[in-house]
Design an enzyme around this catalytic site. Structure first.
Site, PDB file in Angstrom:
ATOM      1  CG  PHE A 176      53.813  -4.065  46.171  1.00 28.88           C
ATOM      2  CD1 PHE A 176      52.665  -3.792  45.424  1.00 28.88           C
ATOM      3  CD2 PHE A 176      54.117  -3.235  47.239  1.00 28.88           C
ATOM      4  CE1 PHE A 176      51.853  -2.714  45.749  1.00 28.88           C
ATOM      5  CE2 PHE A 176      53.312  -2.156  47.566  1.00 28.88           C
ATOM      6  CZ  PHE A 176      52.176  -1.893  46.810  1.00 28.88           C
ATOM      7  CD  GLN A 177      54.623   0.835  46.111  1.00 28.79           C
ATOM      8  OE1 GLN A 177      55.460   0.962  46.989  1.00 28.79           O
ATOM      9  NE2 GLN A 177      53.563   1.637  46.008  1.00 28.79           N
ATOM     10  CE  LYS A 182      61.783  -2.611  53.547  1.00 27.40           C
ATOM     11  NZ  LYS A 182      61.111  -1.406  54.029  1.00 27.40           N
ATOM     12  CD  GLU A 198      55.686  10.134  44.315  1.00 26.63           C
ATOM     13  OE1 GLU A 198      54.707  10.503  43.622  1.00 26.63           O
ATOM     14  OE2 GLU A 198      55.595   9.239  45.165  1.00 26.63           O
ATOM     15  CG  MET A 244      52.386  28.395  22.464  1.00 28.48           C
ATOM     16  SD  MET A 244      52.605  30.049  21.808  1.00 28.48           S
ATOM     17  CE  MET A 244      53.891  30.675  22.868  1.00 28.48           C
TER      18      MET A 244
END
Lengths: 563, 163
Positions: free
Chosen positions: A111-112, A161, A49, A477
């Site tokens: 969940f999630q 959802k 993602e 760097m």
């Protein structure tokens, strides 16, 4: 006819003119994915993602339009946070849609489930949790409006959802009216007159231009102002491309890795016209000694940027394009035949003298490949007509210093947040927007490994981005800082244990080249740019080359370490 | 460093308090007190925030508050003539020997006794910072067992008179 929430969302996206979004499916957005094939919106499947949000951001920077990202709830949403903060730091318009567990489960540690609205509150311009299907369309409309208007930025919309599954009549509002959000766009006439008066009386003016000029589309107005009034222009990293990089009046970047001429000009100017820049600490160095002799004019669409870091004499809250256009008009009206060239002639020669005295340079040699040489070659071969994305670190600074950006929206780089792993997925977003353009990611061997999995996205979506790795086997760097300020204690910066990047490219179905000899740099780059698929060019550069000039953190701009 | 009273009108939507409070914590500003409640206007709440900082910090706080999308209006009441009030409940030790003296103080300060038990009183006081500070000072020696404060609420006076 009633539509489901998922159908409504896609209708909204179509009405916003969204042709592509970048994302990754999951249980909480499966209803939306079920509708995508029936809509005109293309979905590009990434491999992580973070890649999706950076790609949407790169698309936005390259096109000037809003980038769109769609991910699932929980880990899908949290994986975008780095990219959201990246877009926020650089004021990039992106709309992020996240799935959420059904409303009945919110707050139950389902969940999630994660409170993504809470998590992203400090790094979005605004965010929403849609709680009522009747609000869905107007929320999407507002999200796009907020993302692109005023000071642009990322806006997140969290979609439970069950909302995606509910039915409602579709009605897309034509306008957005929010009593609490009315960004100022037009500049105050009195302030504009004041600035023109200051310009007329100034002897040593300097324009310090930032990303706001690009975001507002004000590059033509900026170019007019600089060239017609004969004012030297320096730019932030984010502002590169707003003023032609090959113009004699252009001094390059200022600040920590800015040019000698730019930093000396800041120190000596009597009028500093800051446009769409925010006096970041990487630009100002020690604030007390920044532009010590100058009257400072600050044009910014965001009032919070004004007086935040430095005290400003003339604040001008406005969209940069409008402000620059108003300045143009006012100078033409009130001082039509004023001889600007003569007025600033001595100053311009002085500044150009500094540039000639200490140009950007490096100790080139024949035995090793200098990273700066590679960037110069990229510029020569492309003649400046490419979109350059960068990762973060030395590669980014060399890409900023040694490539001349002639047009806006041609440099995609994480300026404010400094996000390693940004460049490659951002380049994919830009390549999707401009399939026929040469899009190059200038990378380091460290940064490129942060989002390398998007190689698969590049290959299967035929996005022929060219990755040029300035491979020094270090997190360069940080190593440079360790060398200069930490007694060469190279703790955890040596990365010489690394994958075979050529084989890695081939494993993904891309092409790989390796260059170890200076004589092969140009020919290999030319060959790589002709390949019609993604390419990694692994260039083994001088390992301990440093970025110069350098102003140590917290020092004054005149305290530069030169080559 | 000085205290500034900010009157902030916000859209009464979910998460708005956390947006405001998060702005302060995320930018390192200090909230001294914060009070929120609905107004007469539907969907709009009024927050009274007392914040500490020098002029530049307070200017930045005000601008950042205005920048929040749900913010309708921000006023810095410190530069204006305003009415400031806070309501405080104090549970004070009050054995028989001290009770008369405490009640005398309550009377002088025009507060109310709202609960009485064998050896405690709960006192309700409303007033500005000075009055409340003075009362707390006077009652401390009896032993304040508990304190509950609303934080400041404030309103601009209709007549702005230069003194």
């Amino acid at each position: 006819m009633k539509l489901t929430g998922a159908q409504i969302l896609l209708k909204c996206l179509e009405m916003e003119g969204v042709d592509v979004m970048f994302g990754f499916p999951g249980g909480a957005v499966i209803d939306i994915f079920d509708e995508i094939p029936k809509s005109s919106v293309e979905h590009i499947l990434v491999r992580h993602e973070q890649g999706a949000i950076h790609a949407a951001d790169g698309y936005a920077r390259a096109t000037g339009h809003v980038g769109v990202c769609l991910v699932t709830s929980g880990p899908g949403a949290t994986n975008t946070v780095t990219g959201i903060a990246t877009a926020y730091a650089d004021s990039i318009p992106v709309v992020i849609f996240t799935g959420q567990v059904p409303r009945a489960l919110i707050g139950n540690d389902a969940f999630q489930e994660v409170d993504i609205v809470g998590i992203t509150r400090p790094c979005t311009k605004h965010n929403y949790l849609v709680q009522d299907i009747e609000d869905l369309a107007s929320t999407v409309k507002q999200a796009f409006y907020l993302a692109r208007s005023g000071r642009p930025g990322p806006v997140l919309v969290d979609l439970p959802k069950d909302i995606q599954q509910q039915l409602a009549e579709f009605h897309y509002p034509e306008d957005v009216s929010m009593r609490s959000y009315k960004p100022t766009k037009k500049p105050h006439v009195g302030q504009i007159r004041k600035v023109v008066k200051l310009l007329k009386n100034a002897k040593r003016p300097l324009i310090y231009s930032g990303g706001g000029v690009i975001t507002s589309g004000g590059h033509d107005e900026l170019t007019w102002l600089g060239q017609t009034l004969n004012i030297p222009v320096t730019s932030t990293l984010m502002g590169l491309g707003a003023f032609p990089g090959d113009d004699d009046l252009f001094l390059g970047m200022l600040g920590m890795h800015g040019t000698y001429a730019a930093n000396m000009a800041v120190n000596n100017c009597d009028l500093l016209l800051a446009v769409g820049a925010r006096f970041d600490d990487r630009v100002t160095g020690k604030v007390d000694t920044f532009a010590p002799n100058a009257t400072i004019v600050h044009v910014d669409v965001d009032p919070t940027s004004i007086q935040k870091n430095v005290s400003v004499h003339v604040p001008l809250v406005a969209d940069c394009k409008s402000a620059l256009a108003a300045l143009q008009k006012e100078t033409e009206v009130s001082l039509g035949d004023f001889d600007w060239k003569a007025s600033y002639g001595d100053w311009v020669s002085k500044v150009q003298g500094w540039a000639a005295e200490h140009p950007l340079t490096y100790n080139d040699d024949e035995t090793s490949i200098k990273p700066q040489y590679v960037v110069e070659k990229i510029y020569e071969i492309t003649e400046g007509d490419a979109i350059i994305a960068t990762e973060v670190g030395q590669n980014q600074m060399w890409a900023a210093q040694f490539y001349k950006y002639k047009k806006p929206n041609t440099l995609l780089t994480s300026g404010g947040l400094g996000t390693m792993g940004y460049g490659f997925p951002a380049a994919l977003g830009a390549q999707r927007a401009f399939p026929d353009k040469l899009v190059i990611d200038v990378a380091g061997d460290g940064s490129i490994q942060m989002c390398i999995q998007e190689m698969m996205t590049a290959v299967c979506n035929k996005l022929p981005v060219k990755i040029i790795i300035l491979n020094n086997g270090y997190l360069g760097m940080v190593r440079q800082w360790q060398e200069l300020f930490y007694e060469k204690n190279y703790c955890s910066t040596c990365m010489d244990a690394q994958p075979d990047f050529v084989k890695l490219a081939e494993a993904y179905g891309a092409a790989g080249f390796r260059v170890t000899e200076k004589k092969d740099v140009e020919s290999t780059l030319r060959e790589a740019f002709k390949v019609d698929k993604p390419v990694i060019v692994d260039i083994r550069v001088e390992r301990e080359e440093n970025v110069y000039p350098m102003v140590p953190a917290g020092a004054s701009l005149t305290e530069m370490l030169l080559v | 460093m000085s205290k500034h009273t900010l009157s902030v009108m916000v859209e009464n939507e979910p998460g708005v308090l956390s947006r405001v409070a998060g702005l302060f914590s995320g930018r390192g500003f200090n909230i001294y007190s914060l009070n929120v409640a609905p107004t007469l206007e539907k969907g709009v709440s009024l927050m009274t925030i007392v914040a500490e900082g020098d002029e530049a910090i307070v200017e930045q706080i005000v601008k950042q508050l205005r920048k929040l999308i749900p913010t309708v209006k921000v006023k810095d009441l410190t530069q204006l003539s305003s009415v400031d009030r806070e309501m405080v409940l104090l549970k004070v030790n009050a054995e028989d020997s001290k009770r008369a003296e405490i009640l005398r103080i309550v009377d002088i300060f025009r507060c109310k006794v709202v609960d009485v038990s064998v050896d405690e009183l709960i006192i309700e006081v409303t007033g500005d910072q000075g009055k409340i500070g003075a009362l707390i000072n006077l009652l401390t020696r009896f032993g304040i067992k508990e304190i509950a404060r609303t934080g400041n609420v404030a309103m601009k006076r209709s007549m702005q008179i230069d003194l």
